[in-house]
Design a protein around this motif. Structure first.
Motif, short mmCIF file in Angstrom:
data_model
loop_
_atom_site.label_atom_id
_atom_site.label_comp_id
_atom_site.label_asym_id
_atom_site.label_seq_id
_atom_site.Cartn_x
_atom_site.Cartn_y
_atom_site.Cartn_z
N THR A 1 -3.57 2.26 -5.49
CA THR A 1 -2.64 2.61 -4.42
C THR A 1 -2.36 1.43 -3.49
OG1 THR A 1 -4.45 3.48 -3.07
CG2 THR A 1 -3.25 5.05 -4.49
N SER B 1 0.87 -1.19 0.00
CA SER B 1 0.00 0.00 0.00
C SER B 1 0.90 1.23 0.00
CB SER B 1 -0.88 0.04 1.26
OG SER B 1 -1.76 -1.05 1.29
N TRP B 2 0.50 2.26 -0.75
CA TRP B 2 1.33 3.46 -0.80
C TRP B 2 0.47 4.71 -0.78
CZ3 TRP B 2 1.25 -0.38 -4.48
CH2 TRP B 2 0.67 -0.10 -5.72
N SER B 3 1.07 5.80 -0.28
CA SER B 3 0.39 7.08 -0.17
C SER B 3 1.42 8.20 -0.11
CB SER B 3 -0.48 7.11 1.10
OG SER B 3 0.34 6.96 2.24
#
Length: 179
Positions: free
Chosen positions: A89, A50-52
């Protein structure tokens, strides 16, 4: 042994957040992320990611996994995806793993390149027995175009070359494995 960082030679770009339910940064890979052919109990399942916090100008993502400690002059690419839509994402565990039906659980527009084992999709960690610990650098690259325009037979080196010109930011986690 861990002095070499291939990303230190690249053009500096900002960082963003990358997490995984499959492994913690700097931790040993679970059997799920280990190569099934090379190590008993390995499952060859790509890690959950997961990325942000990536730049607003991001139009797509690329995901790679690289072993810089492989006994070669060029390291070893275990996974390479490109052209993931900016709306994606996260990836579920196993999303990059080639299934029995020959499919991957990825968006249709995603470009899946062959790993250094010659197969499209994820290949789990597989260091040679007795070679010591290996690092597996899992990297998500924020890209400034929707598609890098690569063909499915492009090499991961060609992906890296294109990322040099189109990466806006980069997020990294490193897993470890040793036999």
């Amino acid at each position: 042994m861990f002095d070499y960082d291939p990303y230190s030679f690249l053009k500096p770009v900002p960082e963003f957040e990358l997490t995984s339910e499959s492994f913690a940064d700097g931790a040993v890979f679970a059997p799920a992320q280990v190569n099934a052919d090379a190590h008993p109990g390995g499952l060859d399942r790509s890690p959950q990611l997961s990325w942000s916090g990536f730049p607003a100008a991001t139009r797509s993502f690329a995901v790679t996994m690289f072993d810089p400690d492989a006994p070669t002059a060029s390291g070893y690419w275990h996974w390479a995806l490109a052209d993931l839509p900016a709306s994606v994402t996260s990836l579920a565990e196993g999303a990059g793993t080639l299934g029995a039906a020959g499919d991957l659980a990825l968006p249709d527009v995603a470009l899946v390149l062959k790993n250094d084992g010659g197969l499209p999709g994820y290949m789990g960690s597989a260091p040679p027995a007795g070679h010591g610990p290996h690092r597996y650098m899992v990297v998500v690259h924020a890209v400034d175009v929707e598609s890098l325009g690569l063909s499915a037979d492009a090499s991961v080196a060609t992906l890296g070359f294109n990322l040099h010109f189109h990466a806006l930011a980069r997020a990294r986690l490193t897993g470890l494995y040793e036999v």
